[in-house]
Design an enzyme around this catalytic site. Sequence first.
Site, PDB file in Angstrom:
ATOM      1  N   ARG A 230      -4.410  10.532   4.076  1.00 44.14           N
ATOM      2  CA  ARG A 230      -3.363  11.543   4.139  1.00 44.14           C
ATOM      3  C   ARG A 230      -2.490  11.512   2.894  1.00 44.14           C
ATOM      4  O   ARG A 230      -1.998  12.526   2.436  1.00 44.14           O
ATOM      5  CB  ARG A 230      -2.473  11.281   5.363  1.00 44.14           C
ATOM      6  CG  ARG A 230      -3.132  11.425   6.680  1.00 44.14           C
ATOM      7  CD  ARG A 230      -2.174  10.967   7.758  1.00 44.14           C
ATOM      8  NE  ARG A 230      -0.829  11.468   7.536  1.00 44.14           N
ATOM      9  CZ  ARG A 230      -0.441  12.698   7.843  1.00 44.14           C
ATOM     10  NH1 ARG A 230      -1.304  13.536   8.326  1.00 44.14           N
ATOM     11  NH2 ARG A 230       0.795  13.074   7.622  1.00 44.14           N
TER      12      ARG A 230
ATOM     13  N   LYS B 161       0.841  -1.214   0.000  1.00 42.43           N
ATOM     14  CA  LYS B 161       0.000   0.000   0.000  1.00 42.43           C
ATOM     15  C   LYS B 161       0.870   1.255   0.000  1.00 42.43           C
ATOM     16  O   LYS B 161       0.627   2.198  -0.747  1.00 42.43           O
ATOM     17  CB  LYS B 161      -0.884   0.008   1.242  1.00 42.43           C
ATOM     18  CG  LYS B 161      -1.506   1.355   1.545  1.00 42.43           C
ATOM     19  CD  LYS B 161      -2.332   1.361   2.801  1.00 42.43           C
ATOM     20  CE  LYS B 161      -1.559   1.630   4.044  1.00 42.43           C
ATOM     21  NZ  LYS B 161      -1.329   3.035   4.376  1.00 42.43           N
ATOM     22  N   ASN B 162       1.934   1.250   0.838  1.00 39.85           N
ATOM     23  CA  ASN B 162       2.700   2.491   1.008  1.00 39.85           C
ATOM     24  C   ASN B 162       3.657   2.766  -0.136  1.00 39.85           C
ATOM     25  O   ASN B 162       4.227   3.859  -0.207  1.00 39.85           O
ATOM     26  CB  ASN B 162       3.410   2.483   2.363  1.00 39.85           C
ATOM     27  CG  ASN B 162       2.385   2.579   3.504  1.00 39.85           C
ATOM     28  OD1 ASN B 162       1.225   2.930   3.274  1.00 39.85           O
ATOM     29  ND2 ASN B 162       2.801   2.231   4.690  1.00 39.85           N
TER      30      ASN B 162
ATOM     31  N   ASP C 285       4.953   0.170  11.956  1.00 40.43           N
ATOM     32  CA  ASP C 285       3.655  -0.365  11.511  1.00 40.43           C
ATOM     33  C   ASP C 285       3.423  -1.792  11.987  1.00 40.43           C
ATOM     34  O   ASP C 285       2.348  -2.342  11.767  1.00 40.43           O
ATOM     35  CB  ASP C 285       3.543  -0.309   9.981  1.00 40.43           C
ATOM     36  CG  ASP C 285       3.416   1.107   9.497  1.00 40.43           C
ATOM     37  OD1 ASP C 285       3.530   1.329   8.280  1.00 40.43           O
ATOM     38  OD2 ASP C 285       3.222   2.005  10.331  1.00 40.43           O
TER      39      ASP C 285
ATOM     40  N   CYS D 272      -3.847  12.368  12.671  1.00 44.37           N
ATOM     41  CA  CYS D 272      -4.615  11.123  12.587  1.00 44.37           C
ATOM     42  C   CYS D 272      -4.448  10.386  13.915  1.00 44.37           C
ATOM     43  O   CYS D 272      -3.908  10.891  14.874  1.00 44.37           O
ATOM     44  CB  CYS D 272      -4.154  10.293  11.418  1.00 44.37           C
ATOM     45  SG  CYS D 272      -2.614   9.516  11.767  1.00 44.37           S
TER      46      CYS D 272
ATOM     47  N   ARG E  49      -8.443  -0.105   4.960  1.00 40.01           N
ATOM     48  CA  ARG E  49      -7.601   0.866   4.252  1.00 40.01           C
ATOM     49  C   ARG E  49      -6.322   0.221   3.749  1.00 40.01           C
ATOM     50  O   ARG E  49      -5.757   0.636   2.752  1.00 40.01           O
ATOM     51  CB  ARG E  49      -7.231   2.017   5.205  1.00 40.01           C
ATOM     52  CG  ARG E  49      -8.342   2.979   5.507  1.00 40.01           C
ATOM     53  CD  ARG E  49      -7.838   4.122   6.353  1.00 40.01           C
ATOM     54  NE  ARG E  49      -6.611   4.672   5.784  1.00 40.01           N
ATOM     55  CZ  ARG E  49      -5.794   5.483   6.462  1.00 40.01           C
ATOM     56  NH1 ARG E  49      -6.065   5.809   7.698  1.00 40.01           N
ATOM     57  NH2 ARG E  49      -4.706   5.959   5.897  1.00 40.01           N
TER      58      ARG E  49
ATOM     59  N   ARG F 148       1.523  14.266  13.007  1.00 40.40           N
ATOM     60  CA  ARG F 148       2.031  13.999  11.663  1.00 40.40           C
ATOM     61  C   ARG F 148       2.154  15.272  10.817  1.00 40.40           C
ATOM     62  O   ARG F 148       1.469  15.458   9.818  1.00 40.40           O
ATOM     63  CB  ARG F 148       1.179  12.940  10.967  1.00 40.40           C
ATOM     64  CG  ARG F 148       1.180  11.654  11.785  1.00 40.40           C
ATOM     65  CD  ARG F 148       0.355  10.572  11.169  1.00 40.40           C
ATOM     66  NE  ARG F 148       1.081   9.945  10.058  1.00 40.40           N
ATOM     67  CZ  ARG F 148       0.553   8.941   9.348  1.00 40.40           C
ATOM     68  NH1 ARG F 148      -0.664   8.532   9.612  1.00 40.40           N
ATOM     69  NH2 ARG F 148       1.226   8.395   8.365  1.00 40.40           N
TER      70      ARG F 148
END
Length: 431
Positions: free
Chosen positions: A93, A22-23, A306, A117, A398, A122
């Site tokens: 974001r 995802k990132n 994470d 968040c 997400r 952040r």
Amino acid sequence: MEQYVIKGGTSLKGEVSISGAKNAALGILAGAIMTDEVVTVENLPDVRDTQVLLQAMQGIGAIVERVDKNTVRICGKSIHSVSVDDEYIRKIRASYYLLGSLLGKYGKAEVALPGGCEIGSRPIDQHIKGFKALGANVNIGYGMIKAEADNCLKGNHIYLDMVSVGATINIMLAAVMAVGNTIIENAAKEPHIVDVANFLNSMGANIKGAGTDVIRIKGVDRLHGTTYAIVPDQIEAGTFMFAAAATKGDVVIKNVIPKHLEALSAKLVEIGCEVEEYDDAVRVKATGRLKHTQVKTLPYPGFPTDMQPQMAVLLSVAEGVSIVTESIFENRFRYVDELSRMGATVKVEGNIAVIEGVERLSGAKVNAPDLRAGAALVIAGLVADGFTVVDDIKYIQRGYEDFEIKLRGLGAVIEKVTSESEVQKFKLKVS
Ligand code: EPZ
């Protein structure tokens, strides 16, 4: 409101395939509009964050064609606006990567300020520092960030004040077509940074050093179309590795790059798991009770932040007292209250959690405070006695594609439900 309902006590067994990262995908999708030619992105994780970013890109005129569940074809030629609607930013974001890509392509961009968040404030001061160093004027007002270069962007030597994944990616995007050379010092080294750099190079960019703390970019005049497959998701892989360990299972996690998982594999071995590495898979086995340890989250190649909540769940049923230190975000222990309701013994002092392992957790109704904490609470439910209902699973969706389907494929007793009656039906069915 969708929920997961879980009956704990089953050891996960079998094989699971990991989706694209995802990132990495969020930076790659934003970069795909930097050419007027067609860009095909493969191995795209079909998760809420990528779906929302694609909507934001369509919202400014990019053409997005869904080839299949995990492949999209994008063309930025028809973009008619450099102002990104703030409803998308509020949802995710990482829409702010469109700041870097639109500024890099058109010399201007306007994006709503991303809110804080669940895991911290952040700020994006390092992103702004980079854009200004490249010659853009950056103004913040009325909840929007506006970046505009009087002429063209010019390469510069940029020192990041702290390691930032987002700032490294955003500055790379803005710099690839700047005039001259850019050096990013103290750059983040995560696998997804390398993947975004490789993607941009496949479009004709000239980026060297990604994966080290000094990235060198030679500006090029234009970028061309490409076809690119996204790297496997290190954090999704780690989540399944930890689920296998927590449930005393035996799982082969496929479509991974074992090197990206070294910090995780090392910790699993340290607390008593067996981890076997293959070319593109890892196998995690756990039989007896796991042992306590200490862990501190660090930028890659350190232990990833994470994976901090998932580690804490694992240690909450390990033998002895463990220490978890969160050094990246200031508010990433919000799941502890929920985990305590399942019987865990965790004491948080500032950015340190002291975890006294208990024999077993008990199922409860819990809320997912953020993406990774939500995944961690699902792991807790898999381990706990009885039934667990995890609410607010929109956070989990997400970043995890088909999460409950993949877990069921490993023998987990879990279902996605939308009402109390469905919870009761599930309980009757599996009891
Ligand atoms: C990315 O967030 C990831 N998100 C996060 O994953 C991940 O936890 C984080 O990197 C660290 O690995 C995406 O890639 C979309 P940072 P990012 O900039 O870029 C401070 C998930 O679960 N900072 O590396 O926002 C910041 O507050 C998410 O997938 C500044 O002070 O993280 C933090 O304390 C959660 N100013 C630290 O640096 C800045 O301008 C690291 O943040 C930028 C960051």
